[in-house]
Structures are given as structure tokens and as C-alpha cells.
Design a protein around this motif. Sequence first.
Motif, PDB file in Angstrom:
ATOM      1  N   ARG B 133       0.823  -1.169  -0.121  1.00 52.56           N
ATOM      2  CA  ARG B 133      -0.108  -0.056   0.042  1.00 52.56           C
ATOM      3  C   ARG B 133       1.017   1.375   0.045  1.00 52.56           C
ATOM      4  NH1 ARG B 133      -3.120  -3.733  -0.187  1.00 52.56           N
ATOM      5  NH2 ARG B 133      -5.195  -3.868   0.705  1.00 52.56           N
ATOM      6  N   CYS B 134       0.372   2.175  -0.395  1.00 49.73           N
ATOM      7  CA  CYS B 134       0.963   3.726  -0.270  1.00 49.73           C
ATOM      8  C   CYS B 134      -0.022   4.336   0.738  1.00 49.73           C
ATOM      9  CB  CYS B 134       1.117   4.477  -1.724  1.00 49.73           C
ATOM     10  SG  CYS B 134       2.205   3.651  -2.768  1.00 49.73           S
ATOM     11  N   ILE B 135       0.685   5.263   1.261  1.00 46.46           N
ATOM     12  CA  ILE B 135      -0.285   6.227   2.264  1.00 46.46           C
ATOM     13  C   ILE B 135      -0.745   7.420   1.107  1.00 46.46           C
ATOM     14  CG2 ILE B 135      -0.183   8.300   3.587  1.00 46.46           C
ATOM     15  CD1 ILE B 135       2.058   6.602   5.230  1.00 46.46           C
ATOM     16  N   VAL B 136      -2.244   7.479   1.288  1.00 44.34           N
ATOM     17  CA  VAL B 136      -3.009   8.328   0.343  1.00 44.34           C
ATOM     18  C   VAL B 136      -3.505   9.411   1.003  1.00 44.34           C
ATOM     19  CG1 VAL B 136      -4.585   8.494  -1.580  1.00 44.34           C
ATOM     20  CG2 VAL B 136      -3.399   6.351  -1.051  1.00 44.34           C
ATOM     21  N   LEU B 137      -3.035  10.751   0.695  1.00 46.10           N
ATOM     22  CA  LEU B 137      -3.625  11.930   1.341  1.00 46.10           C
ATOM     23  C   LEU B 137      -4.398  12.724   0.281  1.00 46.10           C
ATOM     24  CD1 LEU B 137      -0.473  12.851   3.102  1.00 46.10           C
ATOM     25  CD2 LEU B 137      -2.003  11.792   4.088  1.00 46.10           C
ATOM     26  N   ALA B 138      -5.644  13.293   0.775  1.00 49.29           N
ATOM     27  CA  ALA B 138      -6.595  13.625  -0.112  1.00 49.29           C
ATOM     28  C   ALA B 138      -6.881  15.197   0.472  1.00 49.29           C
ATOM     29  CB  ALA B 138      -7.672  12.890  -0.297  1.00 49.29           C
ATOM     30  N   PRO B 139      -6.182  16.402  -0.110  1.00 48.82           N
ATOM     31  CA  PRO B 139      -6.413  17.684   0.488  1.00 48.82           C
ATOM     32  C   PRO B 139      -7.812  18.116  -0.133  1.00 48.82           C
ATOM     33  CG  PRO B 139      -4.696  17.784  -1.077  1.00 48.82           C
ATOM     34  CD  PRO B 139      -5.005  16.267  -1.148  1.00 48.82           C
ATOM     35  N   TYR B 140      -8.356  19.158   0.605  1.00 44.09           N
ATOM     36  CA  TYR B 140      -9.628  19.487  -0.240  1.00 44.09           C
ATOM     37  C   TYR B 140      -9.424  21.148  -0.377  1.00 44.09           C
ATOM     38  CZ  TYR B 140     -11.268  22.221   3.952  1.00 44.09           C
ATOM     39  OH  TYR B 140     -11.395  23.135   5.325  1.00 44.09           O
ATOM     40  N   SER B 141      -8.103  21.757  -0.031  1.00 45.88           N
ATOM     41  CA  SER B 141      -8.003  22.789  -0.242  1.00 45.88           C
ATOM     42  C   SER B 141      -6.392  23.295  -0.550  1.00 45.88           C
ATOM     43  CB  SER B 141      -8.173  23.803   0.759  1.00 45.88           C
ATOM     44  OG  SER B 141      -7.331  23.825   1.928  1.00 45.88           O
ATOM     45  N   ILE B 142      -6.048  24.249  -1.012  1.00 47.95           N
ATOM     46  CA  ILE B 142      -4.535  24.459  -1.521  1.00 47.95           C
ATOM     47  C   ILE B 142      -3.914  24.673  -0.099  1.00 47.95           C
ATOM     48  CG2 ILE B 142      -2.893  25.780  -2.423  1.00 47.95           C
ATOM     49  CD1 ILE B 142      -5.059  26.556  -4.835  1.00 47.95           C
ATOM     50  N   SER B 156       6.337   9.040   4.922  1.00 42.04           N
ATOM     51  CA  SER B 156       7.143   8.107   3.993  1.00 42.04           C
ATOM     52  C   SER B 156       8.526   7.913   4.539  1.00 42.04           C
ATOM     53  CB  SER B 156       7.475   9.016   2.627  1.00 42.04           C
ATOM     54  OG  SER B 156       6.162   8.773   1.819  1.00 42.04           O
ATOM     55  N   ASP B 157       9.268   8.746   4.937  1.00 46.56           N
ATOM     56  CA  ASP B 157      10.436   8.428   5.726  1.00 46.56           C
ATOM     57  C   ASP B 157      10.242   7.677   6.936  1.00 46.56           C
ATOM     58  OD1 ASP B 157      11.989   9.642   3.790  1.00 46.56           O
ATOM     59  OD2 ASP B 157      12.251  11.564   4.829  1.00 46.56           O
ATOM     60  N   GLN B 158       9.226   7.918   7.746  1.00 48.01           N
ATOM     61  CA  GLN B 158       9.194   7.160   8.812  1.00 48.01           C
ATOM     62  C   GLN B 158       8.676   5.662   8.811  1.00 48.01           C
ATOM     63  OE1 GLN B 158       6.059   8.922  11.216  1.00 48.01           O
ATOM     64  NE2 GLN B 158       5.917   7.278  12.766  1.00 48.01           N
ATOM     65  N   TYR B 159       7.776   5.617   7.610  1.00 48.48           N
ATOM     66  CA  TYR B 159       7.084   4.195   7.635  1.00 48.48           C
ATOM     67  C   TYR B 159       7.829   3.279   6.390  1.00 48.48           C
ATOM     68  CZ  TYR B 159       3.718   5.381  10.850  1.00 48.48           C
ATOM     69  OH  TYR B 159       3.134   5.664  12.113  1.00 48.48           O
ATOM     70  N   LEU B 160       8.807   4.173   5.534  1.00 50.56           N
ATOM     71  CA  LEU B 160       9.235   3.669   4.394  1.00 50.56           C
ATOM     72  C   LEU B 160       8.357   2.826   3.387  1.00 50.56           C
ATOM     73  CD1 LEU B 160      12.476   1.727   5.996  1.00 50.56           C
ATOM     74  CD2 LEU B 160      12.425   4.058   5.141  1.00 50.56           C
ATOM     75  N   VAL B 161       7.561   3.873   3.331  1.00 47.89           N
ATOM     76  CA  VAL B 161       6.328   3.588   2.196  1.00 47.89           C
ATOM     77  C   VAL B 161       6.337   4.645   1.058  1.00 47.89           C
ATOM     78  CG1 VAL B 161       4.859   2.100   3.662  1.00 47.89           C
ATOM     79  CG2 VAL B 161       4.713   4.382   3.591  1.00 47.89           C
ATOM     80  N   GLY B 162       5.561   4.766   0.272  1.00 48.13           N
ATOM     81  CA  GLY B 162       5.436   5.950  -0.731  1.00 48.13           C
ATOM     82  C   GLY B 162       4.206   6.639  -0.195  1.00 48.13           C
ATOM     83  N   THR B 163       4.107   7.798  -0.561  1.00 46.07           N
ATOM     84  CA  THR B 163       2.882   8.612  -0.167  1.00 46.07           C
ATOM     85  C   THR B 163       2.379   9.393  -1.554  1.00 46.07           C
ATOM     86  OG1 THR B 163       3.657   9.057   1.972  1.00 46.07           O
ATOM     87  CG2 THR B 163       1.943  10.759   0.825  1.00 46.07           C
ATOM     88  N   ASN B 226      -2.076   4.503  13.607  1.00 49.36           N
ATOM     89  CA  ASN B 226      -1.666   5.823  14.042  1.00 49.36           C
ATOM     90  C   ASN B 226      -2.069   7.122  13.272  1.00 49.36           C
ATOM     91  OD1 ASN B 226      -0.715   4.448  16.297  1.00 49.36           O
ATOM     92  ND2 ASN B 226       1.439   4.040  15.223  1.00 49.36           N
ATOM     93  N   GLU B 227      -2.259   6.561  11.946  1.00 45.82           N
ATOM     94  CA  GLU B 227      -2.285   7.905  10.801  1.00 45.82           C
ATOM     95  C   GLU B 227      -3.542   8.089  10.254  1.00 45.82           C
ATOM     96  OE1 GLU B 227       0.247   9.405  11.384  1.00 45.82           O
ATOM     97  OE2 GLU B 227       1.621   7.969  12.060  1.00 45.82           O
ATOM     98  N   GLN B 228      -4.894   7.448  10.854  1.00 50.23           N
ATOM     99  CA  GLN B 228      -6.149   7.907  10.150  1.00 50.23           C
ATOM    100  C   GLN B 228      -6.328   9.579  10.196  1.00 50.23           C
ATOM    101  OE1 GLN B 228      -9.196   5.424  11.421  1.00 50.23           O
ATOM    102  NE2 GLN B 228      -7.781   3.637  11.414  1.00 50.23           N
ATOM    103  N   PRO B 271     -12.874  12.209   4.530  1.00 48.82           N
ATOM    104  CA  PRO B 271     -11.483  11.639   4.912  1.00 48.82           C
ATOM    105  C   PRO B 271     -10.335  12.330   4.345  1.00 48.82           C
ATOM    106  CG  PRO B 271     -13.335  10.088   3.896  1.00 48.82           C
ATOM    107  CD  PRO B 271     -13.817  11.491   3.788  1.00 48.82           C
ATOM    108  N   ILE B 272      -9.387  12.692   5.115  1.00 47.11           N
ATOM    109  CA  ILE B 272      -8.092  13.152   4.589  1.00 47.11           C
ATOM    110  C   ILE B 272      -6.961  12.084   4.123  1.00 47.11           C
ATOM    111  CG2 ILE B 272      -6.125  14.856   5.144  1.00 47.11           C
ATOM    112  CD1 ILE B 272      -8.242  16.117   7.114  1.00 47.11           C
ATOM    113  N   THR B 273      -6.875  11.002   4.933  1.00 49.69           N
ATOM    114  CA  THR B 273      -6.239   9.771   4.429  1.00 49.69           C
ATOM    115  C   THR B 273      -7.329   8.952   3.613  1.00 49.69           C
ATOM    116  OG1 THR B 273      -6.657   8.947   6.691  1.00 49.69           O
ATOM    117  CG2 THR B 273      -4.558   9.820   6.410  1.00 49.69           C
ATOM    118  N   LEU B 274      -6.969   8.556   2.453  1.00 52.55           N
ATOM    119  CA  LEU B 274      -7.682   7.473   1.752  1.00 52.55           C
ATOM    120  C   LEU B 274      -7.141   6.162   2.347  1.00 52.55           C
ATOM    121  CD1 LEU B 274      -8.392   9.409  -1.573  1.00 52.55           C
ATOM    122  CD2 LEU B 274      -9.892   9.809   0.498  1.00 52.55           C
ATOM    123  N   TRP B 275      -6.021   6.120   2.331  1.00 55.53           N
ATOM    124  CA  TRP B 275      -5.240   4.788   2.932  1.00 55.53           C
ATOM    125  C   TRP B 275      -4.366   5.253   3.834  1.00 55.53           C
ATOM    126  CZ3 TRP B 275      -1.162   2.321   4.491  1.00 55.53           C
ATOM    127  CH2 TRP B 275      -1.438   0.973   4.896  1.00 55.53           C
TER     128      TRP B 275
END
Lengths: 247, 352
Positions: B133-142, B156-163, B226-228, B271-275
Motif C-alpha cells: 500500500r501507499c499512504i494516500v492523502l486527499a487535500p480539499y484546499s490548497i 514516507s520516511d518514517q514508515y518507508l512507504v510511498g505517499t 496511528n495515521e488516520q 476523509p483526509i487519509t484515503l489509505w
Amino acid sequence: MAVAKKIPSILSKQISFCPGCGHGVVVRLIAECIEEMKQEKNSIINVGVGCYSLMTPSVEIDRFDSLHGRGAAISTGFKRANPDTLVISYQGDGDAYSIGIGESVSAAYRNENITVITVNNTNYGMTGGQMSATTMPGQKTTTSPLGRNCQTTGMPMKFPEMIASSFPEVAYVARGSVTKPAYVNKLKGYIKNAFEAQMNGEGYSLIEVLSPCPTNWGMSPVESHERVNGEIEAYYPLGEFKLREEK
Amino acid sequence: MSDMVKGNHAFAEAAVRAGARFYAGYPITPSTEIMEYLSTRMEEVGGVFIQAENEGASMNILTGASASGVRCFTASSSVGMTLKQEAISHMADSDLPFLAFNVVRYGNGLGTLDTGQSDYHRDTRGGGSGDYRCIVLAPYSIPEAVELISVGFDLSDQYLVGTIIHTEAALGQMMEPCDMPEMKTVERRFGAIDGTYSHKRISPLTRNRLEEAVEMKERYERIKANEQRWESEYVEDADYVLVAYGLAGRSVIGAVKQLREEGHKVGYIRPITLWPYPEKAFEAVNPEVKGYISVEENATGQMVDDIALTLKKTSQASKDVFALTYAYGVPAMKKIKADFIRITKGEIKEVY
Ligand SMILES: Cc1ncc(C[n+]2csc(CCOP(=O)(O)OP(=O)(O)O)c2C)c(N)n1
Ligand code: SF4
């Protein structure tokens, strides 16, 4: 006086290539050049996907395992992040010229300051000897069981010639072979030239190596060497296609 | 008052301010302004900028950079992100962090140039071959995007995954007032490949992939725990809860506020984190809630599946789950409100 040849210290274990295979010689020459240039603690080898993946448990320098064909792109990332480090992309003809041809050409086109070493054994060794971009006319492989028909599949690709003629600003391009002691010595000189060009910031360098694959050719090691020296060398001339320029 | 800034320019500058000094990409509307901006900006800050021959190659270039321990990123849109998946999967296999912007354009294949939310399933499920999985972040504003970019690099650095910063054409193209954070500097990741052979490198032939799979699963469980992230309001007494992310979320917030004023007991979860999916947000909802409504900028309804799965997990499996799907474009508040009324009248059937 006999000269004792020591195994380079950056090769820690025996590598189990088939008897008569050329990969072992190429790996050894790379290791010798790195040691002689004292770059053991300043090199990254990016290993493509093919029989040469077998070298990975043995090679004691910084190493990364590439995706199939993506070596020139991944090596670009390494080089840009480590501009003073020797970056080597080790690939096969299947890896570099078929699936990875876009990456291979584009790295040369950008004149990326890396060294690409491609071992051309005229087939996909690792997956059991399928036709590749360098399979000779009429050569029988598991996907050209009646012999390569060049009318429908094209003629074998000459990558070094293509790079040297299309991108004259690259630093150095040569084709060597491993099938005679004199060839091996010459090949070592080519590899060292390429590494020196890179460390000198001269740009992209490419060495293609003609190499036997006795296992998939269905030949003895001796027969497979004779095939390289005869039919294959006749189509793929040895030598330097782009010489280094005085800088 | 903050300066007005275009979304894609803000994203690019925010990544630079988060300390990223390595970009590789390939142009595609509606994300191109990110790389255009960086083509000169990276040079100013002494970073690397590479216009690669295609998206796949750009991601493979990032692979080398990330393996070298350098904070790196790329940007693309939908079909371009498809080409990156081979490398993204390989980076996951090598535990390599990166950040990628997907400025989504609606549609299949080549797609359209319009805004949409058609890549939800692809981006939240890893996207390439394999079991990652990658962490997926979905912003609603700039401004929220700018904040999440720095967060994303750190995660990404903390969990060694893509964002993946999963955003959409309209947010990349629009302008909003936005303050930029201070410039950060980041060190190269410890133990990374730099030629010095500071650490032994594991061979694909001798890796213990079983052990690695167990470790990866544990890491993903920690991310889920921890990251929801989410935003929600009015859920404690709601008869209906509307769920939407990104710009659809922004419309939903407006629609819910108006519906409340008009006497409807509605709430929203954005939702701000989609995953990881913000399952915890659903625990605070009124136990008597009649149903959940997923509001999405696509035709088939994608996130609605995750709502249903979450309800199963939070013992609300009997609740109705609806999907209001708008292909394509950001749905107007008026439209959402009208369709909500149709749901209350039984004119739209539940999906689950
Ligand atoms: C994307 C992808 N497609 C196919 C393969 C299967 N595969 C592994 S090695 C290989 C060919 C290797 O041939 P070459 O590069 O010439 O190396 P050789 O084994 O002959 O030395 C193939 C097709 C793969 N690993 N990845
Ligand atoms: S199959 Fe061919 S290329 Fe592979 S190790 Fe054996 S001889 Fe070498």
C-alpha cells in the motif's frame, strides 16, 4: 615469472554461472577494474534482471537490484544523487535492448555520466533461451524453434553502433568479447576506459560484450566459444566505436 | 492577507520547502505546471530536475534517488500514474520512500482533461502488482495540500512507504490564498546507497521474503492505527452522514451546513487519509443513523465500498449505504442537496 592472479576482494563467494558462460569473466573484470582504480568504497552497481542476477550475493560493493530493463533509468537516479560515485548498470541484451530500449537510448541521449555494460548472448538466458533483439538470423530459440525469420522479426540490433552514430557526444562506446585471452585483456582495457571516462566527468559510456550461452544454445563450452568467434563476431564486429576525446 | 497562488505551483513550492531536492517527471495535463515550476526552481535551490522520457522512467529515476537516501518526488495525472506503477511496486518491495502527486483527470485510458475522482481504487490499493500500500492523502484546499505535503514526506520516511497526494484537476488549476511554510533541510537517509558500502546489501537470492512480509504487515497495521486523518461535524445526532473527500468534500460541507439550517439532521465525514481509511471517524456517529451517503466525482462509485467495509468493522453492517456519483466535475451544493432529498424519499436505491 608466473604472476599470481588473486580473486578481487569485492567478490566474496563463487558465482554459479554455467560452465563456459561469459558473465563470470565480465563480473571479474569489472571487479578488477574497480579495485585497480581503488573505487571499492565509491561504486554502485545496478544489476538488471537476467542470469547475472546470480552475481548479487557475491558482489561486496554498494549494489541495487533493478527492475527488468530499467537499469539505465535507475542508474540515472543513482548518479544524479551521487555525482562523484562510479555508477555501473549491468544488463543483458534482453534487459537493455528489448524491454529496456527506451531507458537505454534515453540515458545515452541525455549523455548521462554512467557506464552501461550489456552482455550480449543472443538470447534470454535466464528464462530458458527465448529469442531476443540480438538473436542471429536462423538461430533456433524456444520462441523461434524453426530459426529466427528476420523477414518477420527484423535483423539483430547493433546497439553500440546505433548509440555511437546517433549521439556522437557520448564519451566512449566499445564492443568486446570473452572468448580468447587476448580478447579478455582488451575488454578489460575497454571497461577501464569507460570507468575512467565516467570518473573524469566525460559522459555516457557503453560496453557491449559478446558472450556464449552454451546451456541455451545446446552446445559444449568449446563449441559455444567457436560460435562467438565465427558467426557472431562476423555480424558484431569488435572494437571501439566512439573514442574518448582529450579533455 | 496571504498571496493568491495556483494549486500546482503551491504544491511544487511546498515540496521544495519540505526539503525535497530531487524531481523527475513527464508532462501531463492537469499536473504539468508542477514540473514547469520546478524546471527553474530546483536549480535555484541546488536540486536535481529531470524531464524523463516517460512516467515509468521518471519513477525509476526516483528509485535510484530514493535508494540513495534523497528526499524525492514526482507528479502526474491518472494515466501517467498508471505508467509509474511498475516502479512504485518495486520501490515498495525495496522499502523506498517517495512522494507522488496524482492530479486526477477523470476517465479511463487516456481519460479527459476534466476534474474527477476516478482513481480512488487504484491509488488506495497499491496500484501495481503485489501486496503493498501507499499512504494516500486527499487535500480539499490548497493550504491543506501544502500542509499535507510536508506531512506526507515525513510519513514516507518514517514508515518507508510511498505517499500519494491524491488531488484533482480543479485543485491543481485553481487559485486560493495560501501561506508557504519555512524552508526545511533534511539529511540523507541513514544507511542509504551512496557508494561507500556502509551496509551489506541483501541479494534477491538470499532475502527472507516470509519474514519481510510479516514485518511489512506489522508496519501497515501501525500506519492504520496511528495515521488516520479526517474532518467531521454534526455526526452525533445525524440521521444521515455524507462522506466525501477532496473538492467533493468541500461541496458536501457546504451542502450539509445548508441542510442543517433547513432542519435536516445531517452530518459529514471528510476523509483526509484515503489509505489508511479513517475508520475511527465512523465510531462517533449516532447509533440510530439511518444511512451513509458517499458523494463521489465518478460514475461507478468507488469509495462507497470502503464505507461499507468500515461499517462492517464498526458493527453497523445493517445500515444503508448510498452513493451519489457525479461524473464528472465537482458536484454543486444544490445538486447534492436535491439528490439527498431524493434519498430520503426512497427515490434512490442504496448500494449496500
Ligand atoms: C517485467 C518483466 N518481464 C519479464 C521478466 C522475465 N525475465 C527475466 S530475465 C529475462 C530475460 C533476461 O535476458 P537477458 O537480459 O538477455 O539476460 P541473460 O539471462 O541472457 O543473461 C526475462 C524476460 C521479468 N523478470 N520482468
Ligand atoms: S543460461 Fe546462459 S547466460 Fe545463463 S548462466 Fe547459463 S550460460 Fe550463462
